[in-house]
Structures are given as structure tokens and as C-alpha cells.
Design a protein around this motif. Structure first.
Motif, short mmCIF file in Angstrom:
data_model
loop_
_atom_site.label_atom_id
_atom_site.label_comp_id
_atom_site.label_asym_id
_atom_site.label_seq_id
_atom_site.Cartn_x
_atom_site.Cartn_y
_atom_site.Cartn_z
N CYS A 170 37.98 -22.70 -126.84
CA CYS A 170 36.89 -22.71 -126.16
C CYS A 170 35.96 -22.66 -126.02
CB CYS A 170 37.05 -21.07 -125.23
SG CYS A 170 38.39 -20.85 -124.55
N GLY A 171 35.43 -23.55 -127.67
CA GLY A 171 33.97 -23.95 -128.01
C GLY A 171 33.31 -22.49 -128.31
N GLN A 172 32.17 -23.50 -129.24
CA GLN A 172 30.93 -22.57 -129.74
C GLN A 172 30.54 -21.55 -128.74
OE1 GLN A 172 30.89 -21.81 -132.85
NE2 GLN A 172 29.24 -20.21 -132.46
N GLN A 173 30.47 -21.71 -127.52
CA GLN A 173 29.33 -21.19 -126.69
C GLN A 173 30.15 -19.90 -126.33
OE1 GLN A 173 27.95 -23.58 -123.45
NE2 GLN A 173 26.14 -22.79 -123.95
N VAL A 174 31.64 -19.84 -126.10
CA VAL A 174 32.16 -18.84 -125.65
C VAL A 174 32.22 -17.87 -126.95
CG1 VAL A 174 34.47 -18.47 -124.74
CG2 VAL A 174 33.58 -20.42 -123.82
#
Length: 187
Positions: A170-174
Motif C-alpha cells: 500500500c505504500g509508505q504513506q499508508v
């Protein structure tokens, strides 16, 4: 929405199983929990978990991630599931994500050649199996990522392992949002 399969067998480590299920679902991942024998699984410490389905019912499905909790004798039961091993081999061949924690890298993946040419970690009591295998490189770290393979050491590393799986899917931000929401970053 990314998809993940978490496979349970009798005797898996409940902290590792539930942590992966919970953290991935918090991130919005479509998580399927499948059991190798009975949908009701008694874990290593006696906690009973109810799987969504039986593994044999979904062997033809494709998942972005297949991940295995550890624990004994759970890791041995995972190793002995021929349908699971076929799915794991297909997952690796297709360069899709594969995760394993605690005893499963050494007990369930190593005997089937799924760590060949890879760096990996596992529970300290099983690290000698990885260290002695000429086709695998042991890395003594909480989480090790090598290509599409993510391994981790055990119950105490389950949360960082699950957050790493979130970041991959889902990525670093999630991952950061889930870390904040769960108060993981407090000291």
C-alpha cells in the motif's frame, strides 16, 4: 485493492497470525484467511481462530501476497501441505510477494527450495538451518526483504513485519498512517 492470503495450520503462532490479519485489514488490504485442514484452528498457545475458508477451495486464486505465520508445530503442518507448497512455488515463479515469519522460513520454505539464492531471517532457534544451507544467506535482522520475499523473526517482530507488508502492498504513506493510528510510534 491489494489482496493477501494468510494461511493457518494447527499449532501456528497466534500473535503472528492475528497481527498480520489485523494490520493488513486496517490498511484496506483484501485479506483471506485460509486453513490447511479444519477452518477452526487451535494455535500454539491454545487460542482458537476461525478461518474464512479452506485452502483447498482457493488453490486457483491469485493473491498479491501469500504470508505464513510461524509457531510449532504449525510451521511443520504448513510445510506438509502439498497444495500450499504448489501455491507458494507459483507465487515465487510469478514474482508475487511471499512472507514468512518465525519458524516458517526454515521449516516450511527452506526444505522446498523457496529460499534458494535469497537472504532471509527466522526465529533464532532455527537460524542454524539457514546458516548451514549453502543456497540461502542468513541475515540476523527483525525483517529481511529480498526481492519478492519478506521474512521476519518471531512474535516480537510481528508488528514491524506486518507494517512492512503494508508498505509493500500500500505504500509508505499508508504504513505511516497505520503506525500512527495504532500508536506504534510512541515511546
Amino acid at each position: 485493492m491489494p489482496s493477501a492470503l494468510i494461511v493457518l495450520a494447527e499449532g501456528v503462532e497466534e500473535i503472528e497470525a492475528v497481527t498480520q490479519i489485523d494490520v493488513l485489514r486496517r490498511a484496506g488490504v483484501d485479506v483471506t484467511v485460509a486453513a490447511t485442514v479444519s477452518k477452526t484452528v487451535t494455535c500454539a498457545r491454545g487460542v482458537r481462530l476461525l478461518a474464512d475458508t479452506h485452502l483447498d477451495e482457493i488453490t486457483d486464486q491469485i493473491f498479491d501476497l501469500i504470508t505464513l505465520p510461524g509457531g510449532m508445530p504449525g510451521a511443520e503442518h504448513l510445510r506438509d501441505s502439498s497444495n500450499l507448497i504448489k501455491m507458494l512455488q507459483a507465487q515465487m515463479s510469478a514474482d508475487r510477494w511471499l512472507g514468512a515469519i518465525c519458524a516458517t522460513p526454515a521449516v516450511a520454505l527452506l526444505p522446498h527450495g523457496l529460499l534458494t539464492g535469497r537472504q532471509a531471517t527466522c526465529y533464532p532457534a532455527f537460524q542454524s538451518a539457514l546458516a548451514q544451507d549453502p543456497h540461502c544467506q542468513l541475515v540476523d535482522a527483525a525483517v529481511v526483504c529480498d526481492g519478492n520475499l519478506i521474512t521476519s523473526q518471531g512474535p516480537g517482530t510481528a508488528q514491524v513485519f506486518a507494517l512492512t507488508l503494508v508498505e509493500i502492498l500500500c505504500g509508505q504513506q499508508v504504513r505511516q498512517q497505520i503506525t500512527t493510528d495504532m500508536l506504534t510510534d510512541l515511546r
